[in-house]
Write an enzyme that holds these catalytic residues in place. Structure first.
Site, short mmCIF file in Angstrom:
data_model
loop_
_atom_site.label_atom_id
_atom_site.label_comp_id
_atom_site.label_asym_id
_atom_site.label_seq_id
_atom_site.Cartn_x
_atom_site.Cartn_y
_atom_site.Cartn_z
CD GLU A 223 23.14 47.57 23.79
OE1 GLU A 223 23.01 48.73 24.16
OE2 GLU A 223 22.32 46.68 24.09
CD GLU B 6 16.31 47.92 22.82
OE1 GLU B 6 15.48 48.39 23.61
OE2 GLU B 6 17.54 47.94 23.02
#
Ligand SMILES: *[C@@H]1O[C@H](CO)[C@@H](O)[C@H](O)[C@H]1NC(C)=O
Ligand SMILES: *[C@@H]1O[C@H](CO)[C@@H](O)[C@H](O)[C@H]1NC(C)=O
Length: 244
Positions: A141, A136
């Site tokens: 974010e 990931e």
């Protein structure tokens, strides 16, 4: 002169555009490069359920090169299979093609983002392993704290989390991620915000593993609660993915 021309032709031939900046110019272009929802479906780790595009494009829309995702408070939704209450409907898209870092190659991924940092809002722009997790790579974010977060996961618990203050969320900011092989197995990820290098992180055993690019607006979960009682917007433009 002739030699220089050949060199530049060679580098053009090696750089390969995977997703063009025109990807949000129309629904046909969007749907050429992306599917709706997460690669695994509608639910994940927060209070928003992703809705596949409907004829009125309520949650995921494109207009003049800009992608807009809206999360709307919506009661009466069944909980997720993992017992997570759902209080919002929202949108996600993921790339049709997976990105695989091969030995000696990499990707340049960039775009401009207008993302909220309000409590309970969790816009994300990330790469996720198509076969296993990790990989990931969180290319950006925003977890409701006023910061932007950059992460590469080695294992579910070993990651070099980097948080930095996120200025003027009402404006678009340019994020750029340069992914390169560090050796035959590992990768190096260099992050830039508005043209300034922010952090470099490393991913163990990422070479050869396909990744989906995901853009979604999750709510609550890691971004805190309660989230807003009004609609939340997340916009992306000038997105491009190039293999180098
Ligand atoms: C980014 O997108 C805006 C709006 O679509 C456009 O006006 C601008 O030219 C784009 N910039 C680049 C560098 O592509
Ligand atoms: C992740 O793995 C890479 C490659 O083995 C290593 O350089 C890096 O230090 C690791 N990072 C963490 C946080 O474990």
């Amino acid at each position: 002169m002739r030699f220089l021309t050949l060199v530049s032709l060679t580098s053009v031939a090696y750089a390969q555009n995977i997703i063009p900046t025109s990807c949000f110019d129309s629904y046909s272009s969007l749907e050429q490069h992306f599917n709706y929802l997460y690669p695994w479906g509608s639910d994940h780790n927060g209070a928003a359920r992703m809705v596949a595009s409907s004829s009125n494009h309520e949650f995921v829309s494109v207009n003049s090169g800009t992608l807009t995702i809206v999360a709307k408070p919506r009661g009466g939704q069944p909980w997720t299979s993992r017992g997570q209450p759902i209080r919002y409907l929202s949108g996600a898209i993921h790339s049709k093609r997976t990105l695989t870092v091969e030995r000696g190659s990499g990707f340049d991924i960039e775009g401009e983002f207008q993302a909220t940092t309000d409590r309970g809002t969790w816009p994300a722009f990330w790469l996720n392993g198509a076969w296993t997790w990790p990989p990931e790579i969180d290319m950006a974010e925003w977890k409701g704290s006023g910061d932007i977060t950059f992460n590469v996961f080695n294992t579910s618990t070993s990651l070099m989390n980097h948080d930095t203050r996120y200025p003027s969320p009402q404006n678009f900011h340019r994020m750029r991620t340069e992914i390169r092989t560090e050796n035959d197995r590992d990768i190096r990820v260099k992050y830039f915000m508005d043209g300034i290098e922010v952090t470099t992180q490393y991913g163990r055993d990422y070479v050869g593993k396909p990744l989906h690019l995901i853009i979604n607006l999750q709510m609550e979960g890691s971004s805190g609660s309660p989230g807003p009682n009004t609609d939340t917007y997340y916009r992306v433009r000038n997105l491009s993915v190039n293999r180098v």
